[in-house]
Enzyme design. Sequence first.
Site, PDB file in Angstrom:
ATOM      1  N   LYS A  29       0.837  -1.204   0.000  1.00 42.54           N
ATOM      2  CA  LYS A  29       0.000   0.000   0.000  1.00 42.54           C
ATOM      3  C   LYS A  29       0.873   1.257   0.000  1.00 42.54           C
ATOM      4  O   LYS A  29       2.045   1.209   0.377  1.00 42.54           O
ATOM      5  CB  LYS A  29      -0.932  -0.008   1.220  1.00 42.54           C
ATOM      6  N   TYR A  71      17.016  30.859   3.416  1.00 40.22           N
ATOM      7  CA  TYR A  71      15.909  31.715   3.863  1.00 40.22           C
ATOM      8  C   TYR A  71      16.091  32.100   5.330  1.00 40.22           C
ATOM      9  O   TYR A  71      16.388  31.254   6.177  1.00 40.22           O
ATOM     10  CB  TYR A  71      14.570  30.993   3.714  1.00 40.22           C
TER      11      TYR A  71
END
Length: 338
Positions: A33, A248
């Site tokens: 999955k 940043y």
Amino acid sequence: MAYIILNKNHLFNNLDIISKSTKTRDKIALVLKDNAYGHGLLEIALMAKEYGIKRAVVRTSKEAEAVEDFFEYILVLAEVPILASDKIRYTINDIKSIDKFPTGTKVELKVDTGMHRNGIDMSRLKEAFIKIKDAGLLLEAVFTHYRSADELTSEWFWQKENFKKVKEISRMLADELGFDALRFHSSNSAALFREGSFDEDMARVGIAAYGCLELPKALCVDGFKPVLSLWADKISSRELKQGERVGYGGDFKATKDCIISNYNFGYGDGFFRVCADGYKTPKGIKIVGRISMDNSSFITSDEKLLIFDDARVVAKYAKTIGYEILTSLKPEIERRVI
Ligand SMILES: *Cc1c(COP(=O)(O)O)cnc(C)c1O
């Protein structure tokens, strides 16, 4: 973008350990999955087939369809059928959903033995069996899922006892209503290895196959090797003077002159931004500044950077579990098998 390397020897090593517990490869149902826990659905399916795995467990019909040619048996955990296929079995998660399955669908009944998430209540087994018969569904198996198999408590024993009762009642009901012999399964990775002598028809194994099983020391199983490692290529390098800042917000400030390089990956690839706080690669290379969408800087000038080779280590930085680190990796990342 980053790239993923999948180590086939490690996968086979893990499957060897698992098949010692299941005693045969035929009883391993490999859980694929969520893009095979982020590893890549088709890549893992192909290797599993090569190893001789015949059974797979997926979440959706779409996943089942994608791997249909690789396996003899596929169990869909969470969707009402939309495919007519002889190989695919669908899970009944709720008594009310039984009417939605087309006549003739192969189904497996999930029973709630204590997790209280999915599955029909133990006390409503008879009602469910009758509904399944009336709807003309082909009931092949009854299964459950444990909530605490990976924890050092007695809860797992209590749930196992409950499932034992479910098996007894189910066998009686199957007899009474004229169903064929049922299969039973309950173990995920943790439960399989807790079980001294595995005697069910199948084990649904995910994380152990991928080599990232996390268990308390007393339950620990040795020898598993992580299959997935994440890598990135260098985009640029620069010399940083003492006092200069990176990225940043200029979060990182150089305390001395150093060389840093920027690599082609970031949170856009599914790597957790929170890891910027102190993360070091397996080679001990430090991350500097914030993780950007597609860029991350490290104190090194290496051309290629191994970002991680064990999701459990990254998970500690992100205060989560290996499963989340792995399934967060974007399907678009290139997967290379070695
Ligand atoms: C995900 C899942 C598994 C596999 O669990 P692991 O801990 O990865 O082995 C087994 N059964 C069900 C129902 C699942 O949803």
